[in-house]
Design a protein around this motif. Sequence first.
Motif, PDB file in Angstrom:
ATOM      1  N   SER A  53       0.829  -1.204   0.000  1.00  0.00           N
ATOM      2  CA  SER A  53       0.000   0.000   0.000  1.00  0.00           C
ATOM      3  C   SER A  53       0.870   1.263   0.000  1.00  0.00           C
ATOM      4  CB  SER A  53      -0.943   0.001   1.197  1.00  0.00           C
ATOM      5  OG  SER A  53      -0.219  -0.022   2.419  1.00  0.00           O
ATOM      6  N   TYR A  54       2.019   1.191   0.653  1.00  0.00           N
ATOM      7  CA  TYR A  54       2.927   2.347   0.723  1.00  0.00           C
ATOM      8  C   TYR A  54       3.464   2.714  -0.655  1.00  0.00           C
ATOM      9  CZ  TYR A  54       7.092   5.005   2.252  1.00  0.00           C
ATOM     10  OH  TYR A  54       8.056   5.962   2.437  1.00  0.00           O
ATOM     11  N   ARG A 104      -2.242   4.647  -5.090  1.00  0.00           N
ATOM     12  CA  ARG A 104      -2.421   5.713  -4.107  1.00  0.00           C
ATOM     13  C   ARG A 104      -2.661   7.050  -4.782  1.00  0.00           C
ATOM     14  NH1 ARG A 104       3.270   5.177  -4.380  1.00  0.00           N
ATOM     15  NH2 ARG A 104       4.473   7.137  -4.222  1.00  0.00           N
TER      16      ARG A 104
END
Length: 368
Positions: A360-361, A366
């Motif tokens: 997710s980072y 994102r």
Amino acid sequence: MDPVVIIGGGVIGASLAYHLRDHPRPVVLYERNALGSGTSADSVALFVWHQSSPDESSHNLRARSWEQYEPLVRDETLSFEQIGTLDVAKTDEEAENLQSLTEDIEEFGAEATFLEPDALSDHGIDPTVVAGAMFTPEDGYLDPSEIIQHYIHEATDEGVTVETQTAVTDVVTEDGRVTGVETEAGNHDAAAVVNAAGPWAPTVNDMVDISLPFRHNRGPVVVLQKDESFSLPFVQFGDGMYFRGEGRNQAFAGDFGASFDDAELLNPAGARSIPHEFYLEIDDRIQEAIPRLEGVELVNEWVGVRTLTPDGVPTVGKTEVDDFYIAAGMNGLGVTLAPAVGEFLAGVITGGSVDDDVESYLSPARFS
């Protein structure tokens, strides 16, 4: 069996080729010029625990990279010069911010110390013009060409194919899925394509109609030399200017370049020159704050191109086009993060176990 295709032969592409060397599918890496001839060659090649903005996820990626680098340094496969980083404060306000940052980095598990001005003369800095500095002593620099040669040697020994002087001119898709690539040498089917093209990453994204918020900045570097030997850590100032010892009697001086907000998309093959004002700024900073470099002469120079993201975090993982992956936007941390990025993305491509937090980072999603 159709191969996994990697576009780009810098430290990121080479690391991924290495980590995919046991993949059941063939792996082919295409590099438009020579291996490591782009951003990797222009890098000052730092491995840094230092951070300007505290981020535990970034620290954890660095730790994973060092777990892979350390044994290679220990057995002398890779050279590493541990010189440390001095993040210099010129005002009391900057010093207070660095003291807080020092505490954050220590909490992550890295070694960091705030040094008062009097302690900086031992590192070549004039203590009368600064307010202190954060020192991360375990930082240092590697040799990008050694990293790439090691990764490529190990990868090709296991059957990975490397094609240099071969630019990918298009990525072929059908019904929202990658099916192949076009190169200057012909067309080739592909089961998956990875964009590890460094500053060319936006151009490759355009081939599959993917829009990611990448921008470029220019990073001027000059090489300074003295007759007598000296040492200097990596010294950086709040305005983006930095200096780094190199070998026995040289130092690099450079600038981190424009922030994302002030950056733009550039032609990576375009002409790059260093403005005359930059030489004057370097001389002024040496005269003002770094007496150890007084009397140096300029012996070489170049301008690199870095690829930036809005949040300063690399973009690594799956994209909205099936079987099209990306590993780009390193924000100047390509050498620091190459082992961790290659290992992570290889896990994503092969369907192996990956850390959900890392996924997710780094995820391109994102920015959706």
